[in-house]
Design a protein around this motif. Structure first.
Motif, PDB file in Angstrom:
ATOM      1  N   HIS A   3      55.717  23.233  17.154  1.00  0.00           N
ATOM      2  CA  HIS A   3      56.797  22.302  16.826  1.00  0.00           C
ATOM      3  C   HIS A   3      57.707  22.177  18.039  1.00  0.00           C
ATOM      4  O   HIS A   3      57.452  22.768  19.097  1.00  0.00           O
ATOM      5  N   LEU A   4      58.772  21.394  17.894  1.00  0.00           N
ATOM      6  CA  LEU A   4      59.630  21.063  19.025  1.00  0.00           C
ATOM      7  C   LEU A   4      60.277  22.298  19.659  1.00  0.00           C
ATOM      8  O   LEU A   4      60.599  22.286  20.842  1.00  0.00           O
ATOM      9  N   PHE A   5      60.417  23.373  18.883  1.00  0.00           N
ATOM     10  CA  PHE A   5      61.076  24.566  19.393  1.00  0.00           C
ATOM     11  C   PHE A   5      60.114  25.730  19.624  1.00  0.00           C
ATOM     12  O   PHE A   5      60.541  26.868  19.782  1.00  0.00           O
ATOM     13  N   THR A   6      58.829  25.424  19.694  1.00  0.00           N
ATOM     14  CA  THR A   6      57.843  26.410  20.106  1.00  0.00           C
ATOM     15  C   THR A   6      57.886  26.542  21.624  1.00  0.00           C
ATOM     16  O   THR A   6      57.894  25.532  22.332  1.00  0.00           O
ATOM     17  N   PRO A   7      57.920  27.763  22.176  1.00  0.00           N
ATOM     18  CA  PRO A   7      57.870  27.912  23.639  1.00  0.00           C
ATOM     19  C   PRO A   7      56.596  27.300  24.211  1.00  0.00           C
ATOM     20  O   PRO A   7      55.592  27.130  23.502  1.00  0.00           O
ATOM     21  N   GLY A  51      70.873  22.978  25.589  1.00  0.00           N
ATOM     22  CA  GLY A  51      69.648  23.517  25.016  1.00  0.00           C
ATOM     23  C   GLY A  51      68.333  22.956  25.495  1.00  0.00           C
ATOM     24  O   GLY A  51      67.270  23.404  25.040  1.00  0.00           O
ATOM     25  N   ALA A  52      68.333  21.961  26.391  1.00  0.00           N
ATOM     26  CA  ALA A  52      67.056  21.392  26.847  1.00  0.00           C
ATOM     27  C   ALA A  52      66.186  22.466  27.502  1.00  0.00           C
ATOM     28  O   ALA A  52      66.686  23.307  28.255  1.00  0.00           O
ATOM     29  N   GLY A  53      64.900  22.433  27.219  1.00  0.00           N
ATOM     30  CA  GLY A  53      63.990  23.401  27.823  1.00  0.00           C
ATOM     31  C   GLY A  53      63.685  23.085  29.269  1.00  0.00           C
ATOM     32  O   GLY A  53      63.601  23.985  30.114  1.00  0.00           O
ATOM     33  N   TRP A 318      72.044  17.223  22.361  1.00  0.00           N
ATOM     34  CA  TRP A 318      71.002  16.693  21.471  1.00  0.00           C
ATOM     35  C   TRP A 318      70.059  17.795  21.008  1.00  0.00           C
ATOM     36  O   TRP A 318      69.708  17.866  19.820  1.00  0.00           O
ATOM     37  N   THR A 319      69.656  18.668  21.905  1.00  0.00           N
ATOM     38  CA  THR A 319      68.680  19.699  21.566  1.00  0.00           C
ATOM     39  C   THR A 319      69.240  20.670  20.527  1.00  0.00           C
ATOM     40  O   THR A 319      68.537  21.046  19.573  1.00  0.00           O
ATOM     41  N   LEU A 320      70.481  21.087  20.695  1.00  0.00           N
ATOM     42  CA  LEU A 320      71.092  22.002  19.726  1.00  0.00           C
ATOM     43  C   LEU A 320      71.172  21.347  18.354  1.00  0.00           C
ATOM     44  O   LEU A 320      70.871  21.981  17.324  1.00  0.00           O
ATOM     45  N   GLU A 321      71.561  20.081  18.310  1.00  0.00           N
ATOM     46  CA  GLU A 321      71.682  19.399  17.030  1.00  0.00           C
ATOM     47  C   GLU A 321      70.311  19.136  16.406  1.00  0.00           C
ATOM     48  O   GLU A 321      70.167  19.158  15.183  1.00  0.00           O
ATOM     49  N   ALA A 322      69.303  18.919  17.257  1.00  0.00           N
ATOM     50  CA  ALA A 322      67.936  18.758  16.734  1.00  0.00           C
ATOM     51  C   ALA A 322      67.469  20.051  16.082  1.00  0.00           C
ATOM     52  O   ALA A 322      66.800  20.029  15.042  1.00  0.00           O
ATOM     53  N   GLY A 323      67.810  21.171  16.676  1.00  0.00           N
ATOM     54  CA  GLY A 323      67.438  22.461  16.088  1.00  0.00           C
ATOM     55  C   GLY A 323      68.047  22.644  14.718  1.00  0.00           C
ATOM     56  O   GLY A 323      67.391  23.139  13.785  1.00  0.00           O
ATOM     57  N   THR A 330      67.675  28.126  17.583  1.00  0.00           N
ATOM     58  CA  THR A 330      68.021  27.627  18.911  1.00  0.00           C
ATOM     59  C   THR A 330      69.050  28.555  19.548  1.00  0.00           C
ATOM     60  O   THR A 330      69.729  29.309  18.858  1.00  0.00           O
ATOM     61  N   SER A 331      69.133  28.482  20.849  1.00  0.00           N
ATOM     62  CA  SER A 331      70.048  29.356  21.580  1.00  0.00           C
ATOM     63  C   SER A 331      71.402  28.674  21.753  1.00  0.00           C
ATOM     64  O   SER A 331      71.736  28.181  22.823  1.00  0.00           O
ATOM     65  N   ILE A 332      72.188  28.637  20.670  1.00  0.00           N
ATOM     66  CA  ILE A 332      73.510  28.022  20.726  1.00  0.00           C
ATOM     67  C   ILE A 332      74.433  28.943  21.518  1.00  0.00           C
ATOM     68  O   ILE A 332      74.536  30.135  21.237  1.00  0.00           O
TER      69      ILE A 332
END
Length: 343
Positions: A3-7, A51-53, A318-323, A330-332
């Motif tokens: 998923h979107l937050f898989t490493p 939070g962007a990877g 965006w990334t934090l809110e997507a999480g 997510t790493s807030i």
């Protein structure tokens, strides 16, 4: 299922999630010297905090006349390295990896007195007619790309992206619409791109991936389609490209600016086709701002990474809110934890 937050890992590049900030020109160099400013620092570091990877720094040019405008970033001098290194180091502090897009605008260099291109064919009636590069000048251009990549590596980036899309110089060489040469670079339309790839790889660490952004389809009469782009991408893959960043358009029109593709996810089928045909990792891009949609692109194995452009221009976090929307860990940053739901 991913998923979107898989490493994600590709060679020596390890990302904490699948979210990419794609290169988007800021036209914000203040003294026309190509050196990144405080605007660029704030712009990129805020997305790392958000939070962007992977953050890919905007189109950065190999010579002054290779810029779209005089307000674009450059890497034709060692003087450009410190400001970029400062951005990279700061982004790393917040867990993001950083790439940079190395490019030359070719005939689309708006502020060049006389733009250069494979052939003397203007972009349209409003653009200057470019001068066709000599064979020797093409070889010199390959060296300019090599030197720019070498400087990017010195600045500490984690990955290099070559810009082979949107009607810029590498694209101009592999498109029959813009390459009407009769020398070796006209006989093999991918020769310039392949030589740039090989030059880049020669100065990159062995475990650093090389991305190429490509337009998988030209939205103009007589332009190439997915069949042709699959063929030239295969040659680029064999030359050393490790991942494709799949966009479209640029010769005549970029689809997102008009016809025919203004609907969400309009370029995902192109990314999926190249991924499956070439068995190569891909980044999907283009109207993927909704978290559920971006997550589906990964979950359905249409792409390995998802680039969110306009969404991140509107919202650095965006990334934090997507999480939160996807109920993923997510790493807030601890300073912002109280701004997000607890569950």
């Amino acid at each position: 299922m991913n998923h979107l937050f898989t490493p994600y890992k590709l060679k020596g590049l390890e990302l904490k999630n699948r979210v990419v900030m794609p290169p988007m020109c800021q036209y914000s160099v203040t003294s026309k010297d190509g050196i990144a400013t405080d605007w660029h620092y704030q712009h990129y570091v805020s997305r790392a905090i958000g939070g962007a990877g992977l953050i890919i720094i905007e189109m950065t040019d190999v010579e002054p006349d290779g810029r779209i405008t005089d307000f674009d970033l450059g890497l034709w001098s060692d003087d450009h390295i410190p400001a970029l290194a400062r951005i990279v180091e700061a982004c790393h502090q917040y867990g993001a990896k950083v790439g940079i897009q190395i490019a030359h605008a070719g005939r689309k260099a708006e502020d060049a007195a006389v733009p250069v291109a494979p052939s003397a064919v203007p972009f349209n009636s409003e653009f200057k007619t470019p001068r066709a590069l000599t064979t020797d000048e093409v070889k010199q251009m390959v060296e300019k790309f090599r030197l720019a990549v070498e400087r990017a590596v010195k600045a500490g980036v984690d990955v290099i992206e070559l810009h082979g899309a949107h009607g810029y110089l590498i694209h101009q060489f592999h498109s029959p619409l813009t390459n009407q040469r009769t020398d070796e670079y006209g006989e093999d339309l991918t020769k310039f791109g392949k030589e740039v790839i090989q030059a880049a790889k020669s100065v990159m660490p062995a475990d650093m991936p090389l991305i190429m952004r490509v337009s998988a389809r030209e939205y103009v009469e007589g332009g190439y389609g997915i069949k042709e782009s699959t063929a030239f991408c295969k040659e680029y893959q064999e030359a050393g490209v490790d991942m494709l960043h799949v966009s479209a358009g640029g010769e005549g029109a970029i689809a997102a600016h008009g016809k025919p593709g203004t609907h969400v996810a309009y370029q995902v089928p192109l990314a999926r086709e190249l991924k499956q045909s070439l068995q190569i990792p891909v980044i999907a891009v283009g109207r993927l701002d909704e978290p559920v949609l971006a997550d589906a692109v990964i979950g359905n194995e249409d792409a390995d990474l998802v680039a969110v452009g306009r969404g991140m221009l509107r919202n650095p976090y965006w990334t934090l809110e997507a999480g939160v929307a996807l109920k993923k860990e997510t790493s807030i940053p601890k300073q912002y934890v109280f701004g997000f739901p607890k569950n």
